[in-house]
Enzyme design. Structure first.
Site, mmCIF file in Angstrom:
data_model
loop_
_atom_site.group_PDB
_atom_site.id
_atom_site.type_symbol
_atom_site.label_atom_id
_atom_site.label_comp_id
_atom_site.label_asym_id
_atom_site.label_seq_id
_atom_site.Cartn_x
_atom_site.Cartn_y
_atom_site.Cartn_z
ATOM 1 N N GLY A 67 0.790 -1.231 0.000
ATOM 2 C CA GLY A 67 0.000 0.000 0.000
ATOM 3 C C GLY A 67 0.819 1.277 0.000
ATOM 4 O O GLY A 67 0.316 2.331 0.366
ATOM 5 N N HIS A 69 1.313 0.171 -13.440
ATOM 6 C CA HIS A 69 2.168 -0.980 -13.737
ATOM 7 C C HIS A 69 3.634 -0.524 -13.705
ATOM 8 O O HIS A 69 3.966 0.508 -14.285
ATOM 9 C CB HIS A 69 1.813 -1.543 -15.122
ATOM 10 C CG HIS A 69 2.564 -2.788 -15.449
ATOM 11 N ND1 HIS A 69 2.210 -4.018 -14.944
ATOM 12 C CD2 HIS A 69 3.674 -2.993 -16.212
ATOM 13 C CE1 HIS A 69 3.064 -4.938 -15.384
ATOM 14 N NE2 HIS A 69 3.960 -4.339 -16.150
HETATM 15 C C1 GRF Z 1 3.617 -1.222 -7.498
HETATM 16 O O1 GRF Z 1 4.861 -1.535 -8.023
HETATM 17 C C2 GRF Z 1 2.611 -1.110 -8.620
HETATM 18 O O2 GRF Z 1 3.157 -0.683 -9.826
HETATM 19 C C3 GRF Z 1 2.123 -2.519 -8.763
HETATM 20 O O3 GRF Z 1 2.093 -3.015 -7.444
HETATM 21 C C4 GRF Z 1 3.035 -2.328 -6.638
HETATM 22 C C5 GRF Z 1 2.317 -1.804 -5.433
HETATM 23 O O4 GRF Z 1 3.185 -1.469 -4.386
HETATM 24 N N1 GRF Z 1 0.891 -2.567 -9.490
HETATM 25 P P1 GRF Z 1 2.569 -1.037 -2.984
HETATM 26 O O5 GRF Z 1 1.766 -2.205 -2.448
HETATM 27 O O6 GRF Z 1 1.686 0.145 -3.222
HETATM 28 O O7 GRF Z 1 3.728 -0.695 -2.104
#
Ligand code: GRF
Length: 197
Positions: free
Chosen positions: A11, A108
């Site tokens: 998150g 992404h």
């Molecule tokens: C990020 O790298 C995003 O691009 C991908 O999932 C990850 C989320 O990271 N879709 P976090 O859980 O918000 O730290």
């Protein structure tokens, strides 16, 4: 604008969106957070910020259809205008995609259409980028369609791949850029520069 953020794990992207709204960089509110993972940091972060949060999963609901009905009820309850998938590891049901057509975005950690599709998440993406000897990777924000990572790209930014980068080092650099970029792009969605269809 009321935003629903869906997240499955850490998150940190969710936190960047919350902070962007709190310091008025984004003219919108994170009105609800939904996670399929009951022990995700994302739910804790929502809790810390007094944002309503829901742990909803097909396992808890009994089926994908029943889950979709529950998600749609929550989205309606909070008058959601836009959905942001910030590290949400599940596909949304077609009924949600249809109802919020053009209003669902995903982030992404690479330059789509390269390094996208099923199985391309987390360190798999950064490992593939390094193995392909790319000099540059980046971040893509795109609308969500019924196929993984294939909806209209609304914004991209690049991040350098350095010599001898490990996937972890590259991933950390990309994630840091995500946090800034999310604020820029969601702000453009909130102020209408990127339209909601
Ligand atoms: C990020 O790298 C995003 O691009 C991908 O999932 C990850 C989320 O990271 N879709 P976090 O859980 O918000 O730290």
């Amino acid at each position: 604008m009321n935003i629903a953020v869906f997240a499955s794990h850490g998150g940190s992207d969710l936190q960047a969106i919350i902070d962007g709204c709190k310091n008025n960089m984004i003219e919108a509110n994170v009105s609800v957070v939904i996670s399929n993972n009951g022990s995700s940091m994302a739910l804790q972060r929502a809790n810390n910020e007094n944002i309503p949060s829901y742990h909803l999963s097909a396992k808890k609901s009994g089926s994908e259809e029943a889950l979709a009905v529950e998600i749609l009820d929550v989205l309606e309850k909070y008058n959601i205008d836009m959905i942001f998938l910030a590290g949400y590891m599940r596909m949304l049901h077609i009924s949600i995609l249809e109802k919020y057509d053009n209003r669902i975005f995903n982030i992404h950690p690479a330059l789509l259409p390269k390094f996208g599709g099923k199985g391309m998440y987390g360190m798999n993406v950064h490992t593939a980028v390094i193995e392909a000897k790319e000099k540059e990777t980046g971040v893509t924000i795109h609308r969500v369609s019924a196929e993984y990572d294939s909806g209209e790209i609304v914004a991209q930014t690049t991040v350098p791949v350095l010599e001898n980068d490990t996937p972890e080092e590259l991933g950390a650099r990309v994630l840091e850029r995500e946090h800034e970029f999310l604020v820029e792009v969601i702000s453009d969605i909130a102020n209408g520069k990127i339209c909601l269809g």
